[in-house]
Design an enzyme around this catalytic site. Structure first.
Site, PDB file in Angstrom:
ATOM      1  N   GLU A 216       1.030  -1.364   0.019  1.00 47.72           N
ATOM      2  CA  GLU A 216       0.123  -0.101  -0.164  1.00 47.72           C
ATOM      3  C   GLU A 216       0.874   1.317   0.008  1.00 47.72           C
ATOM      4  O   GLU A 216       1.865   1.330   0.358  1.00 47.72           O
ATOM      5  CB  GLU A 216      -1.133  -0.058   1.180  1.00 47.72           C
ATOM      6  CG  GLU A 216      -1.649  -1.190   1.490  1.00 47.72           C
ATOM      7  CD  GLU A 216      -2.327  -1.326   2.904  1.00 47.72           C
ATOM      8  OE1 GLU A 216      -2.640  -0.413   3.441  1.00 47.72           O
ATOM      9  OE2 GLU A 216      -2.572  -2.433   3.084  1.00 47.72           O
ATOM     10  N   GLU A 327     -10.087   5.872   2.894  1.00 46.78           N
ATOM     11  CA  GLU A 327     -10.379   4.983   4.122  1.00 46.78           C
ATOM     12  C   GLU A 327     -10.012   6.025   5.282  1.00 46.78           C
ATOM     13  O   GLU A 327      -9.317   6.803   5.415  1.00 46.78           O
ATOM     14  CB  GLU A 327      -9.355   4.053   4.217  1.00 46.78           C
ATOM     15  CG  GLU A 327      -9.692   3.124   5.490  1.00 46.78           C
ATOM     16  CD  GLU A 327      -8.473   2.069   5.512  1.00 46.78           C
ATOM     17  OE1 GLU A 327      -8.642   1.250   6.671  1.00 46.78           O
ATOM     18  OE2 GLU A 327      -7.725   1.819   4.746  1.00 46.78           O
TER      19      GLU A 327
END
Length: 412
Positions: A216, A327
């Site tokens: 990520e 997120e």
């Protein structure tokens, strides 16, 4: 008789208090020793220390003391200083297009790291004390539900909420070997120290119940880790569904930094303004077909480093899913939805210069060919709080707006 009983009770009470003080002192001493050991492990001997105007301290660590050597698999690792291959059509040279080049990080105003060293943001004792525990310092919580389903039994760690675009392989032999996109940068409001808001790319293989593996990268606002509200560059990895292995940046050995002028965890120097200038980070992740390592580039020319293929089992072969988006963590203080913003804090319908975006999204397939994602789908965990709108057009190719304000009359 009563006086004697009272005296004995008082003495007993004093003894209990003293025992508690001694036990507490021993516990405190043990915790301090553990923190000191961790700080010594994280803060390597440095050739030079640079104080950033924003308060960060950047240590220039010689490559021989690179954090990767703390990992048992990489005691004798030969660090790969440059990629040996790129996806078809990708440039392997510095870009002449200044618009998309990176703004130097703030700490570089006060100096630069010597040759054969890398910059590492110094960890301070208070950084560790803000963590839920010493063991969980620098880690995402295991309830980071990657399959994007609302948990039936949310924990005190909070609920993770998403607004994402994702694409999955469409045949057993298909794989993803890379992605690139422009990530719009904002400074969202984050209500609680232990909540966060981020925009990132996920490349993953496996499932949450069978050892999910992810790499990520993007930007995040996470006060618990960085002690401020600035958006900061970050990377992450896990090979066991976020349970034990993996971490942010170089807090545990895994990601191999090779750039001597780019510090992970440093603040993004410029952020977008509502109805004003928009800033974005061109972000590329790809699998080096020769070494198998997964490389990261921020901007068109800043090669940051790589995740070694040996960290993984499934990702060693390739990714089966790629995701892009936002997120947040919702702690639901006072049983209310958080007011932590995602992206710019505006809903997708508000569009350019108001809502946050990802644009010119591409994936690289198993044939090393880069193309727009085929058959992508969107997911939003709480549509009244955050949303996403995906489109394609000539100028921006595959793109989407996303985000939202969190708590409101419709989101509670």
């Amino acid at each position: 008789m009563i006086d004697r009983i009272m005296t004995n009770l008082i003495v007993l009470y004093i003894l209990v208090i003293l025992a508690m003080i001694v036990t507490g002192s021993e516990s405190s001493n043990t915790r301090d020793a553990e923190i000191n050991r961790l700080m010594k492990k994280l803060n390597k001997p440095f050739l030079k220390s640079i104080k950033s105007p924003d308060g960060d301290i950047i240590d220039c660590v010689h490559m021989k003391n690179h954090p990767i050597y703390d990992h048992p698999l990489f005691k004798n690792h030969t660090i790969q200083m440059r990629p040996t291959s790129y996806p078809e059509g990708w440039s392997n040279k510095d870009s002449d297009n200044e618009k998309h080049n990176m703004v130097p990080q703030l700490w570089t105003i006060n100096g630069k790291c010597p040759k054969n060293s890398i910059p590492i943001r110094r960890t301070r004792k208070e950084d560790i004390l803000r963590a839920k525990s010493i063991e969980r310092f620098g880690k995402k919580d295991p309830n980071n539900i990657h399959q994007h389903k609302r948990p039936t039994n949310p924990t005190n760690d909070g609920v993770h909420e998403y607004a994402i675009l994702k694409v999955e392989v469409n045949s057993p032999r298909a794989m993803f070997y890379g992605t690139q996109t422009f990530i719009n940068v904002w400074k969202p409001y984050v209500q609680h120290t232990k909540e966060f808001s981020l925009a990132q790319i996920w490349m993953s293989a496996g499932s949450y119940s069978t050892q999910l593996e992810t790499i990520e990268a993007g930007w995040q606002v996470l006060t618990a880790l960085y002690n401020d509200t600035n958006p900061r560059y970050f990377v992450y990895w896990t090979n066991d569904s976020y349970i034990q292995h993996g971490c942010y940046n170089t807090i545990c050995p895994g990601f191999v930094v090779v750039n001597q002028a780019f510090a992970l965890g440093a603040a993004v120097p410029e952020v977008s303004i509502r109805d004003g200038l928009q800033y974005e980070i061109f972000t590329s992740i790809w699998k080096d077909r020769s070494s198998g390592n997964w490389w990261l580039r921020f901007g068109t020319h800043v090669i940051v480093g790589y995740w070694p293929s040996l960290l993984f089992n499934r990702l060693r072969i390739g990714a089966t899913e790629v995701e892009w988006g936002g997120e947040i963590v919702n702690l639901k203080e006072n049983n209310q939805h958080t007011s932590t913003q995602m992206g710019s804090g505006s809903f997708a319908i508000n569009g350019y210069r108001k809502a946050s975006y990802f644009r010119n999204i591409f994936v690289t397939d198993e044939n090393n060919i880069t193309r727009q994602p085929v058959g992508p789908s969107t997911f939003v965990s709480e549509e009244s709080c955050y949303d996403i709108r995906y489109r394609t057009e000539q100028a921006w190719g595959s793109f989407f707006y996303y985000g939202g304000p969190g708590r409101s009359p419709f989101c509670n």
